[in-house]
Design a protein around this motif. Structure first.
Motif, PDB file in Angstrom:
ATOM      1  N   LEU A  17       0.981  -1.236   0.150  1.00  0.00           N
ATOM      2  CA  LEU A  17      -0.055  -0.181  -0.049  1.00  0.00           C
ATOM      3  C   LEU A  17       0.998   1.431  -0.018  1.00  0.00           C
ATOM      4  N   ASP A  18       0.250   2.383  -0.341  1.00  0.00           N
ATOM      5  CA  ASP A  18       1.305   3.716  -0.386  1.00  0.00           C
ATOM      6  C   ASP A  18       1.735   3.921   1.050  1.00  0.00           C
ATOM      7  N   ASN A  19       1.149   3.568   2.095  1.00  0.00           N
ATOM      8  CA  ASN A  19       1.754   3.728   3.325  1.00  0.00           C
ATOM      9  C   ASN A  19       2.876   2.689   3.640  1.00  0.00           C
ATOM     10  N   GLY A  20       3.070   1.926   3.002  1.00  0.00           N
ATOM     11  CA  GLY A  20       4.236   1.000   3.358  1.00  0.00           C
ATOM     12  C   GLY A  20       3.764  -0.389   3.775  1.00  0.00           C
ATOM     13  N   LEU A  21       2.568  -0.702   4.047  1.00  0.00           N
ATOM     14  CA  LEU A  21       2.101  -1.949   4.581  1.00  0.00           C
ATOM     15  C   LEU A  21       1.932  -2.850   3.519  1.00  0.00           C
ATOM     16  N   GLN A  22       2.946  -4.041   3.805  1.00  0.00           N
ATOM     17  CA  GLN A  22       3.092  -5.051   2.797  1.00  0.00           C
ATOM     18  C   GLN A  22       1.898  -6.014   3.009  1.00  0.00           C
ATOM     19  N   VAL A  23       1.254  -6.435   1.806  1.00  0.00           N
ATOM     20  CA  VAL A  23      -0.009  -7.189   2.011  1.00  0.00           C
ATOM     21  C   VAL A  23       0.299  -8.698   1.307  1.00  0.00           C
ATOM     22  N   ILE A  24       0.137  -9.672   1.656  1.00  0.00           N
ATOM     23  CA  ILE A  24       0.234 -10.905   0.950  1.00  0.00           C
ATOM     24  C   ILE A  24      -0.825 -11.796   1.111  1.00  0.00           C
ATOM     25  N   LEU A  25      -1.471 -12.064  -0.107  1.00  0.00           N
ATOM     26  CA  LEU A  25      -2.757 -12.965   0.084  1.00  0.00           C
ATOM     27  C   LEU A  25      -2.506 -14.212  -0.497  1.00  0.00           C
ATOM     28  N   TYR A  26      -3.003 -15.318  -0.107  1.00  0.00           N
ATOM     29  CA  TYR A  26      -3.019 -16.694  -0.327  1.00  0.00           C
ATOM     30  C   TYR A  26      -4.162 -17.094  -0.135  1.00  0.00           C
ATOM     31  N   PRO A 195       2.119   1.014   9.647  1.00  0.00           N
ATOM     32  CA  PRO A 195       2.055   0.091   8.451  1.00  0.00           C
ATOM     33  C   PRO A 195       3.301  -0.064   7.743  1.00  0.00           C
ATOM     34  N   ASN A 196       4.248   0.892   7.708  1.00  0.00           N
ATOM     35  CA  ASN A 196       5.471   0.603   6.910  1.00  0.00           C
ATOM     36  C   ASN A 196       6.742  -0.051   7.696  1.00  0.00           C
ATOM     37  N   ASN A 197       6.058  -0.729   8.961  1.00  0.00           N
ATOM     38  CA  ASN A 197       6.808  -1.671   9.762  1.00  0.00           C
ATOM     39  C   ASN A 197       6.088  -2.925   9.773  1.00  0.00           C
ATOM     40  N   ALA A 198       5.288  -3.325   8.831  1.00  0.00           N
ATOM     41  CA  ALA A 198       4.436  -4.458   9.023  1.00  0.00           C
ATOM     42  C   ALA A 198       4.077  -5.337   7.825  1.00  0.00           C
ATOM     43  N   SER A 199       3.892  -6.321   8.093  1.00  0.00           N
ATOM     44  CA  SER A 199       3.256  -7.084   6.988  1.00  0.00           C
ATOM     45  C   SER A 199       2.197  -7.911   7.126  1.00  0.00           C
ATOM     46  N   LEU A 200       0.979  -7.986   6.240  1.00  0.00           N
ATOM     47  CA  LEU A 200      -0.344  -8.701   6.704  1.00  0.00           C
ATOM     48  C   LEU A 200      -0.570  -9.688   5.664  1.00  0.00           C
ATOM     49  N   VAL A 201      -0.661 -10.966   6.162  1.00  0.00           N
ATOM     50  CA  VAL A 201      -1.026 -12.062   5.584  1.00  0.00           C
ATOM     51  C   VAL A 201      -2.548 -12.398   5.787  1.00  0.00           C
ATOM     52  N   LYS A 217      -9.355  -0.675   2.117  1.00  0.00           N
ATOM     53  CA  LYS A 217     -10.640   0.150   2.977  1.00  0.00           C
ATOM     54  C   LYS A 217      -9.997   0.221   4.428  1.00  0.00           C
ATOM     55  N   TYR A 218      -9.654  -0.630   5.009  1.00  0.00           N
ATOM     56  CA  TYR A 218      -9.219  -0.543   6.338  1.00  0.00           C
ATOM     57  C   TYR A 218      -7.902  -0.128   6.735  1.00  0.00           C
ATOM     58  N   PHE A 219      -6.984  -0.082   5.945  1.00  0.00           N
ATOM     59  CA  PHE A 219      -5.518   0.213   6.391  1.00  0.00           C
ATOM     60  C   PHE A 219      -4.818   1.356   5.464  1.00  0.00           C
ATOM     61  N   GLU A 220      -5.488   1.626   4.269  1.00  0.00           N
ATOM     62  CA  GLU A 220      -4.842   2.545   3.544  1.00  0.00           C
ATOM     63  C   GLU A 220      -4.657   3.983   4.169  1.00  0.00           C
ATOM     64  N   GLU A 221      -5.475   4.556   5.116  1.00  0.00           N
ATOM     65  CA  GLU A 221      -5.381   5.616   5.408  1.00  0.00           C
ATOM     66  C   GLU A 221      -4.791   5.712   6.727  1.00  0.00           C
ATOM     67  N   ILE A 222      -4.096   4.834   7.177  1.00  0.00           N
ATOM     68  CA  ILE A 222      -3.243   4.848   8.691  1.00  0.00           C
ATOM     69  C   ILE A 222      -1.805   5.359   8.065  1.00  0.00           C
ATOM     70  N   PRO A 223      -1.068   6.273   8.815  1.00  0.00           N
ATOM     71  CA  PRO A 223      -0.250   6.908   8.317  1.00  0.00           C
ATOM     72  C   PRO A 223       1.073   6.049   8.712  1.00  0.00           C
ATOM     73  N   ALA A 224       2.149   6.547   7.863  1.00  0.00           N
ATOM     74  CA  ALA A 224       3.344   5.587   8.023  1.00  0.00           C
ATOM     75  C   ALA A 224       4.221   6.458   9.257  1.00  0.00           C
ATOM     76  N   SER A 225       5.297   5.532   9.743  1.00  0.00           N
ATOM     77  CA  SER A 225       6.099   6.059  10.817  1.00  0.00           C
ATOM     78  C   SER A 225       7.163   6.808  10.094  1.00  0.00           C
ATOM     79  N   ASN A 226       7.636   7.776  10.510  1.00  0.00           N
ATOM     80  CA  ASN A 226       8.706   8.552   9.746  1.00  0.00           C
ATOM     81  C   ASN A 226      10.332   8.292  10.434  1.00  0.00           C
ATOM     82  N   ASN A 227       9.918   7.434  11.591  1.00  0.00           N
ATOM     83  CA  ASN A 227      11.397   7.516  12.049  1.00  0.00           C
ATOM     84  C   ASN A 227      11.694   5.828  12.979  1.00  0.00           C
ATOM     85  N   ILE A 228      12.118   5.254  11.894  1.00  0.00           N
ATOM     86  CA  ILE A 228      12.115   3.702  12.319  1.00  0.00           C
ATOM     87  C   ILE A 228      13.462   3.296  12.278  1.00  0.00           C
TER      88      ILE A 228
END
Length: 423
Positions: A17-26, A195-201, A217-228
């Motif tokens: 996603l644009d906020n960095g969340l990695q999404v893996i669908l199986y 989200p940019n420090n996470a992955s969702l399966v 719908k549920y994750f796209e608007e959550i802002p990323a962290s700028n300082n990891i």
């Protein structure tokens, strides 16, 4: 063989996603269930001296409610839908997961997104104080008041220097837990649970297009962290062998040995896994036979390779029978290690151990939740979710010489020797 390999080639889709969340669908529509599994790339290794135990604290706090979910209703919503859920923390990561009927997928995604994006508005001093008490009681139960319960942290705090992030236990030091501060806890959450420090399966009975739409719908608007902060530690070695004696409320003394070895998915890790099985994986294990049946000097014996992102260790431990000295057990353990170097590994025990490890692995993959978690693990450590075949083939490829070389490489170096003796 080709058909067998196909069993380990899972079809999946990966998005970011644009906020960095990695999404893996199986997709596996064989049963009407789905498994939602989220990994945050934060474990006890991301903490700092004096402020340990934060990652494990959030294993608890994440079930204490968020802005739109009342306290402990995460459990209630999932269980009333017929699902199961939990979370866990390690040195390297924290994960949360639920498996439930597939028609409740949206519920699981909403719950996970609410605590990722909206936990802080519901995080109060009262909840923190309550969970501090829960964690301190857990620590007393599992560590201070458990026979041999402090052995693990004594091994690691001696194996790793005080500045290394594997030096402290995942649950944290008791003094640090008692000093948890609400602002520090909030800062830790804002830094790492983004989200940019996470992955969702999402695995199981899903439709790819519908599921990615729901995830957006549920994750796209959550802002990323700028300082990891980045973790960048070199592997460590001991300059001398350390002997540690710990007095505990126990009846029988136990001896532990810990060596620095290879990190997770390192070149020698598979050989060390097989070595552990050859030593103590069954009643036919070398140390098991020698110490428990032939000499009858030990109550139990176990060995395992413990692997993390920043390093690995090999542990051997054995509990003495009454009136048997730990020195006698130590001598037998080192005799067996030297025997491997001098006489090697025979093909029968090598094949038996490989088959045992492979069959356990394959059996575990009958469970959808395990597959979802494994996809996240491979993505985290190898950047390739579909590494099932790679993983099992690296076990298959281990030779007797690989094991002998690993023993020579790691077991000739200094180690930690811990003796837990009765008070």
């Amino acid at each position: 063989m080709a058909n067998t390999k196909n069993l380990f080639q899972l079809d999946y889709r990966k998005y970011m996603l644009d906020n960095g969340l990695q999404v893996i669908l199986y997709k596996d529509n064989s049963l009407p269930i789905v498994s939602v599994n989220i990994w945050y790339n934060v474990g006890s290794a991301n903490e700092n001296p004096g402020k340990t135990g934060f990652a494990h604290l959030f294993e608890h706090m994440m079930f204490q409610g968020s802005q739109n979910v009342p306290k402990e209703w995460h459990f209630r919503y999932i269980q009333e839908a017929g699902g199961t859920l939990n979370g866990s923390t390690s040195l390297d990561r924290t994960n949360y997961y639920e498996t439930l009927p597939s028609n409740y997928l949206e519920l699981a995604l909403w719950l996970e997104s609410d605590r990722m994006g909206f936990l802080l508005p519901a995080l109060t001093q009262e909840k923190l104080d309550n969970q501090k008490d829960v964690v301190m009681n857990e620590r007393r139960q599992r560590y201070e008041n458990q026979p041999y319960g402090l052995a693990w942290e004594k091994l690691f705090s001696n194996l790793y220097s005080s500045s290394h992030p594997y030096h402290w236990p995942t649950i944290g030091w008791m003094d640090d837990i008692a000093q948890f501060n609400l602002e520090d806890v909030k800062k830790f959450f804002r830094t790492y649970y983004a989200p940019n420090n996470a992955s969702l399966v999402v695995g199981g009975d899903i439709n790819y297009d519908t599921t990615i739409s729901l995830v957006k719908k549920y994750f796209e608007e959550i802002p990323a962290s700028n300082n990891i902060p980045k973790l960048n530690y070199q592997s460590e070695t001991l300059e001398q062998t350390k002997e540690v004696i710990h007095k505990d409320n126990i009846q029988l003394p136990r001896i532990y040995f810990a060596w620095h070895t290879d990190k997770i998915f390192g070149n020698d890790e598979a050989a060390l896994d097989i070595l552990a099985d050859i030593l103590t994986g069954s009643k036919n294990g070398r140390l098991h036979k020698r110490l428990l049946f032939e000499r009858q000097i030990s109550q139990d014996v176990f060995a395992f390779q413990h692997s993390g992102k920043l390093g690995g260790s090999f542990i051997i431990a054995s509990t003495a029978k009454p009136n048997i000295s730990l020195t006698e057990i130590k001598e037998e353990i080192f005799n067996e290690i030297n025997r491997i170097i001098q006489e090697g590994i025979n093909s029968e025990e090598l094949d038996r151990s490989k088959n045992s490890i492979k069959s356990s692995y394959i059996y575990s993959l009958q469970n959808l939740a395990t597959i979802a978690n494994q996809l996240n693990a491979y993505n985290f450590y190898l950047s390739e979710p579909n590494s099932f075949l790679y993983d099992i083939e690296r076990i298959e490829k281990v030779t007797a010489n690989n094991i002998i070389n690993a023993v020579q490489k790691y077991f000739k170096k200094h180690f930690v020797e811990l003796k837990v003796i009765p008070k």
